[in-house]
Design a protein around this motif. Sequence first.
Motif, PDB file in Angstrom:
ATOM      1  N   ARG A 350       7.695 -29.298  -6.047  1.00  0.00           N
ATOM      2  CA  ARG A 350       8.270 -29.756  -4.784  1.00  0.00           C
ATOM      3  C   ARG A 350       8.240 -28.673  -3.709  1.00  0.00           C
ATOM      4  NH1 ARG A 350      11.999 -34.041  -5.679  1.00  0.00           N
ATOM      5  NH2 ARG A 350      12.246 -34.056  -3.412  1.00  0.00           N
ATOM      6  N   ARG A 351       8.104 -27.422  -4.092  1.00  0.00           N
ATOM      7  CA  ARG A 351       8.264 -26.302  -3.171  1.00  0.00           C
ATOM      8  C   ARG A 351       7.350 -25.182  -3.652  1.00  0.00           C
ATOM      9  NH1 ARG A 351      13.089 -22.319  -3.105  1.00  0.00           N
ATOM     10  NH2 ARG A 351      13.644 -22.004  -0.924  1.00  0.00           N
ATOM     11  N   GLY A 352       6.725 -24.458  -2.723  1.00  0.00           N
ATOM     12  CA  GLY A 352       5.792 -23.424  -3.154  1.00  0.00           C
ATOM     13  C   GLY A 352       5.730 -22.244  -2.213  1.00  0.00           C
ATOM     14  N   PHE A 353       5.408 -21.094  -2.789  1.00  0.00           N
ATOM     15  CA  PHE A 353       5.253 -19.854  -2.036  1.00  0.00           C
ATOM     16  C   PHE A 353       3.893 -19.245  -2.381  1.00  0.00           C
ATOM     17  CE2 PHE A 353       9.727 -20.531  -2.808  1.00  0.00           C
ATOM     18  CZ  PHE A 353      10.316 -20.259  -1.583  1.00  0.00           C
ATOM     19  N   ALA A 354       3.183 -18.824  -1.348  1.00  0.00           N
ATOM     20  CA  ALA A 354       1.943 -18.071  -1.527  1.00  0.00           C
ATOM     21  C   ALA A 354       2.176 -16.670  -0.989  1.00  0.00           C
ATOM     22  CB  ALA A 354       0.794 -18.745  -0.785  1.00  0.00           C
ATOM     23  N   PHE A 355       1.690 -15.662  -1.711  1.00  0.00           N
ATOM     24  CA  PHE A 355       1.931 -14.287  -1.292  1.00  0.00           C
ATOM     25  C   PHE A 355       0.795 -13.406  -1.788  1.00  0.00           C
ATOM     26  CE2 PHE A 355       4.078 -15.201  -5.255  1.00  0.00           C
ATOM     27  CZ  PHE A 355       3.805 -14.123  -6.067  1.00  0.00           C
ATOM     28  N   VAL A 356       0.689 -12.228  -1.235  1.00  0.00           N
ATOM     29  CA  VAL A 356      -0.382 -11.314  -1.618  1.00  0.00           C
ATOM     30  C   VAL A 356      -0.057 -10.705  -2.975  1.00  0.00           C
ATOM     31  CG1 VAL A 356      -1.013 -10.779   0.753  1.00  0.00           C
ATOM     32  CG2 VAL A 356       0.698  -9.373  -0.405  1.00  0.00           C
ATOM     33  N   ALA A 357      -1.097 -10.416  -3.742  1.00  0.00           N
ATOM     34  CA  ALA A 357      -0.901  -9.762  -5.033  1.00  0.00           C
ATOM     35  C   ALA A 357      -0.244  -8.407  -4.816  1.00  0.00           C
ATOM     36  CB  ALA A 357      -2.237  -9.583  -5.745  1.00  0.00           C
ATOM     37  N   PRO A 358       0.787  -8.084  -5.560  1.00  0.00           N
ATOM     38  CA  PRO A 358       1.428  -6.794  -5.354  1.00  0.00           C
ATOM     39  C   PRO A 358       0.582  -5.616  -5.810  1.00  0.00           C
ATOM     40  CG  PRO A 358       2.469  -7.964  -7.175  1.00  0.00           C
ATOM     41  CD  PRO A 358       1.516  -8.919  -6.526  1.00  0.00           C
ATOM     42  N   GLU A 359      -0.244  -5.812  -6.839  1.00  0.00           N
ATOM     43  CA  GLU A 359      -1.084  -4.710  -7.318  1.00  0.00           C
ATOM     44  C   GLU A 359      -2.111  -4.334  -6.257  1.00  0.00           C
ATOM     45  OE1 GLU A 359       0.504  -6.818 -10.928  1.00  0.00           O
ATOM     46  OE2 GLU A 359      -0.403  -7.427  -9.036  1.00  0.00           O
ATOM     47  N   SER A 360      -2.245  -3.052  -6.023  1.00  0.00           N
ATOM     48  CA  SER A 360      -3.072  -2.568  -4.913  1.00  0.00           C
ATOM     49  C   SER A 360      -4.559  -2.778  -5.141  1.00  0.00           C
ATOM     50  CB  SER A 360      -2.801  -1.079  -4.674  1.00  0.00           C
ATOM     51  OG  SER A 360      -3.052  -0.334  -5.859  1.00  0.00           O
ATOM     52  N   ASP A 361      -4.994  -3.000  -6.381  1.00  0.00           N
ATOM     53  CA  ASP A 361      -6.416  -3.156  -6.662  1.00  0.00           C
ATOM     54  C   ASP A 361      -6.825  -4.613  -6.813  1.00  0.00           C
ATOM     55  OD1 ASP A 361      -5.081  -3.660  -8.992  1.00  0.00           O
ATOM     56  OD2 ASP A 361      -6.415  -2.503 -10.281  1.00  0.00           O
ATOM     57  N   ASP A 362      -5.997  -5.536  -6.357  1.00  0.00           N
ATOM     58  CA  ASP A 362      -6.255  -6.956  -6.557  1.00  0.00           C
ATOM     59  C   ASP A 362      -6.063  -7.686  -5.230  1.00  0.00           C
ATOM     60  OD1 ASP A 362      -6.453  -9.596  -7.428  1.00  0.00           O
ATOM     61  OD2 ASP A 362      -5.410  -9.176  -9.299  1.00  0.00           O
ATOM     62  N   SER A 363      -7.066  -8.398  -4.798  1.00  0.00           N
ATOM     63  CA  SER A 363      -6.997  -9.088  -3.507  1.00  0.00           C
ATOM     64  C   SER A 363      -6.693 -10.578  -3.634  1.00  0.00           C
ATOM     65  CB  SER A 363      -8.333  -8.916  -2.763  1.00  0.00           C
ATOM     66  OG  SER A 363      -9.401  -9.476  -3.526  1.00  0.00           O
ATOM     67  N   ALA A 364      -6.635 -11.098  -4.859  1.00  0.00           N
ATOM     68  CA  ALA A 364      -6.406 -12.532  -5.040  1.00  0.00           C
ATOM     69  C   ALA A 364      -4.974 -12.905  -4.690  1.00  0.00           C
ATOM     70  CB  ALA A 364      -6.714 -12.933  -6.483  1.00  0.00           C
ATOM     71  N   GLY A 365      -4.791 -14.139  -4.243  1.00  0.00           N
ATOM     72  CA  GLY A 365      -3.466 -14.614  -3.906  1.00  0.00           C
ATOM     73  C   GLY A 365      -2.624 -14.884  -5.137  1.00  0.00           C
TER      74      GLY A 365
END
Length: 442
Positions: A350-365
Motif C-alpha cells: 500500500r505504501r512504498g519508499f525508494a532511496f539510494v543504496a547506502p553502500e558507496s560502491d553500489d548505484s542501484a536503487g
Amino acid sequence: MTRAGLEPWATRELGIELQHSDSAAGHLVPELVEPGLRRNPRRAHLLVSTVLGKHLPTEPSVVLGAGDRLGELVLAALGIDTTTRQRPEVDALVLGFAETATGLGHCVAARIGARCYLHSTRRDVPGAGTFAGFEEGHSHATSHLLQPTTASLFAGTAPLVLVDDEISTGATAVDAIRALHAQHPRSRYVVASLVDMRTADHRLTCELAAAELGTEIDYVSLATGRAVLPDGLIERVIALPDPALNPVGTVRGATARVKVAWPAAVPDGGRHGFLHSDTPAFERAVAEAADALMERIDPASPLIVVGHEELMYLPLRLAAALADRGVATRFQTTTRSPAYVLDEPGYPLRRGFAFVAPESDDSAGRYLYNAHWPGSPSPDDSPADARPQILMVVDTPADTARLHGEGGLLDVLTAAGSDVLLAVVPSTDPVLLRESREAAHR
C-alpha cells in the motif's frame, strides 16, 4: 482472501490466482502469500509473504514460528527426531538465499541445529574471498556470492539444505546445487521453502537434474500450489500508471542514533558462515543489545524494527527480544527489488519508499514497503503521536553519508513524518572471524 478477509486486488482486477494444492504443515498458500505486482518484462507478479517479514511488518514470533515449522519439515526429511527443541549439533549444512531468505535460512539452521549456516550475498566483502557463485534468473539482482571464512566450512559430504522463501521453478536451487556439487559432491540435498509453486513440468526438470548429478534432492515446504497468470499480464502491469512513492507528511520526523556493541568474534549473521558453536555467544550479544535499545525507545509505543537487506536475522532476533520485553513490535526489512505500490484495499503493497543504496560502491536503487502499523487505514494521514517508532538496524558498511543524505533512507522516512532510531551494528570482519576461529582450534 487477504489478511483483512478481502479478495486480493490483483485477483479481482487482473485475474492472478494463487491456488493451494497441499500442505504437510497445515498451511494454505493464500494464507502464506498474497499476489503483488512488479513492472518487469520477465515476471510481472510478486508473491508477498505474510510470514517472512520482508515487505510486510510482521510479528517477530510469526516469522520465527514459520522458520521453526519449516525446520521441522527438514528434520523429518533427514530422518531426525523433530520433538527436541534444544538440538545438539547436527552434521548438516544450511544455505540461505540472498536477500529474501537470509533470515529464514538462519531460522531453519537454528531449529535443526545445523553445524554451519551460510547465506549467499550480493555484497563482495574485502578479504572474504569467494568460495562459489550462482545466478538467479528472475531476480532483480541475479548474482549470488558465497563467502565463508574458509572453504572448509562447506567441505565434506554432509547433507546440504537450501532455503528460499518461495520456489517458483526450482531453477535457482538447481543452479546452486550444480555449483556446489562440482566442488563437493553429496548424496543428499534438501530444498526448503515457505511455498512451492512449481508446475509438473518444473518438478520433472528438477528430477532430471538430480538424476544427471547422481544425487538425491528432496523438497519440503509449508504449502504447495501454483500461480495462475492470465494472458497479457506483463503488458497490463507495465501499462499501469507510475506508482506514488515516498509520501510526505505534514511534519518531518526526527532521527536519533545508537551504536550497538557487538563482539568481533561473534558473526552478526550467516554472510561468512555461522557455526552451531557460535550460538551461545550470539544469544548473549542479542540480549545485551536488546537491553541497551530498551533505554532508547518508548516501550509504551508500537515499534517497527527495519533490517537492512541481507541483515535480516539479527534485526529479527532484536525485534523478538524487544517484544519479549513488552514492546508491541513488528519486523521487516528493506530490499533491492522494485515492486508496484498501490493504495487499494486487498493489495499488500500500500505504501512504498525508494532511496539510494547506502553502500558507496553500489548505484542501484533500494526500496522499503509499507513501514506502518498493520491495520492503519491511512498511515500518512494519521496524527504523529499515533505513528509507530521505527528502529532501523544497519551494519557499518551501510552507515554512510548516502544513508543520511538527501534521497537516503533516513531522509525519505523522516520526510513521511516517521521518527527513526538508527542502530548501527559493527559488521563482521571475515579476516578477524577467520583468525579467531583458527585460534580457538589451536
